[in-house]
Design a protein around this motif. Sequence first.
Motif, PDB file in Angstrom:
ATOM      1  N   MET A  97      80.585  -6.240  33.734  1.00  0.00           N
ATOM      2  CA  MET A  97      81.374  -5.927  32.550  1.00  0.00           C
ATOM      3  C   MET A  97      82.853  -5.809  32.913  1.00  0.00           C
ATOM      4  N   GLY A  98      83.703  -6.329  32.026  1.00  0.00           N
ATOM      5  CA  GLY A  98      85.139  -6.257  32.278  1.00  0.00           C
ATOM      6  C   GLY A  98      85.569  -7.288  33.307  1.00  0.00           C
ATOM      7  N   ALA A 120      76.486   0.480  40.443  1.00  0.00           N
ATOM      8  CA  ALA A 120      77.085   1.748  40.035  1.00  0.00           C
ATOM      9  C   ALA A 120      77.677   2.476  41.239  1.00  0.00           C
ATOM     10  N   SER A 121      76.980   2.400  42.381  1.00  0.00           N
ATOM     11  CA  SER A 121      77.516   3.024  43.600  1.00  0.00           C
ATOM     12  C   SER A 121      78.773   2.327  44.102  1.00  0.00           C
ATOM     13  N   GLN A 122      78.948   1.049  43.706  1.00  0.00           N
ATOM     14  CA  GLN A 122      80.144   0.292  44.076  1.00  0.00           C
ATOM     15  C   GLN A 122      81.236   0.392  43.009  1.00  0.00           C
ATOM     16  N   GLN A 123      81.021   1.298  42.055  1.00  0.00           N
ATOM     17  CA  GLN A 123      81.976   1.494  40.960  1.00  0.00           C
ATOM     18  C   GLN A 123      82.140   0.242  40.106  1.00  0.00           C
ATOM     19  N   LEU A 124      81.048  -0.522  39.952  1.00  0.00           N
ATOM     20  CA  LEU A 124      81.067  -1.726  39.128  1.00  0.00           C
ATOM     21  C   LEU A 124      80.139  -1.519  37.933  1.00  0.00           C
ATOM     22  N   SER A 125      80.674  -1.729  36.744  1.00  0.00           N
ATOM     23  CA  SER A 125      79.878  -1.574  35.528  1.00  0.00           C
ATOM     24  C   SER A 125      79.184  -2.894  35.215  1.00  0.00           C
TER      25      SER A 125
END
Length: 400
Positions: free
Chosen positions: A65-66, A246-251
């Motif tokens: 996302m994004g 999510a742990s990699q700060q990726l949505s």
Amino acid sequence: MRIALVASLAWQDYRADVRLSACTVLALVAVIAPLLVLFGLKFGLISSLTQRLERDPAVREVIPMGGGRFGAEFVDQLAQRPDVAFALPRTRQIAATADLALLAQGQVVNVEMIPTAVGDPLLGDLSPPTEPDHVLLSRTAAEKLGAKAGDWLDATFTRQVAGRPQAQRTRLQITGVLELEAFGRDALFAPMTLLEAVEDYRDGRAVNAFGWPGDVGAANAPRVFPAFRLYARSLDDVEPLRLYFASQQLSVATQAQTIAQVKSLSRNLSLVFWIIAALAVLGAVAAVLAGALATVERKRRELSVLRLLGFSTGALLLFVVLQALYSASLATAASFALYALAERGLNHLFMQVPGEYASYLLPAHYCVALLAIFAASGLAAALGGWRVARIEASEGIRNV
């Protein structure tokens, strides 16, 4: 112990009491047949839902996302993960479009360009294009163009330079058309080299492979991708991948909730089935136990005569157990036949997609059911028939 003789005597006596034997068989059928139908519905429903999800690659897709900034090395590392079936970088969506037309016609269709390669789950049995001028077409785009495999397309790519519109054309050959179920929008599936060339051209870079002019100095700049195409290897791998990103700060967007709902339904149906099955089996065991006790009391004279003739306690107990197993065998055969009829009727009424079943059992299920029925009947009969140990040979003498 003369097992063959005991089995023969038990069968002859079982046939002589045909009415009571039939009642015992019907009582067992009343328990076994509904359980088979219930489990068949549970297994068929869950199996069909699971197979439907597994056949749909979109359920296993993980969508970033994004706008991100991903290097080719990062996407390659994703592709090497054991829980990833396919991963490929994507160029910018705004740059991944093309105007297509058949060479002999004027109909123009604007499509999105999607990178593909070996292992792409959307392709099914189609081979991915390997040459820059070979492409696959979605079913909707092919229908709008009136195109088919083997046709040549005129592809147009536009850009603006200093406010002036420019365009480049190239010829592309269709090597195959995807099924409508695989992809429902107007799209062109092409090797990564074509999408990178189009992105470079729209960014003002020169594309030597196609002879498109542009800024030569920017051609060697490291490429950064805003997104990627990624499919989990199985349904169970979707949620772990979501947690990893999510742990990699990726949505990312996934169908993990849909998968979880099917699994929850499976667990709930299993719980309901086993509760009902436990109650039914307890009732059946109680019936067989009571039947064995009644058999011992009703045939006490005959059993005492057998004791007088030299039959041991084990032989008399086997006599009672075998009669219970005869009832179990007949009840199992009748229940399997009734289930087969019910299965055919249920599948005829509720089956919507070929290859899916509303009710279905595997051969292993029949084997497990058979063993369970025999074990429960034999154990219940042994517990109920243990009173034969109290029968004395003297009772046979008095009854002669």
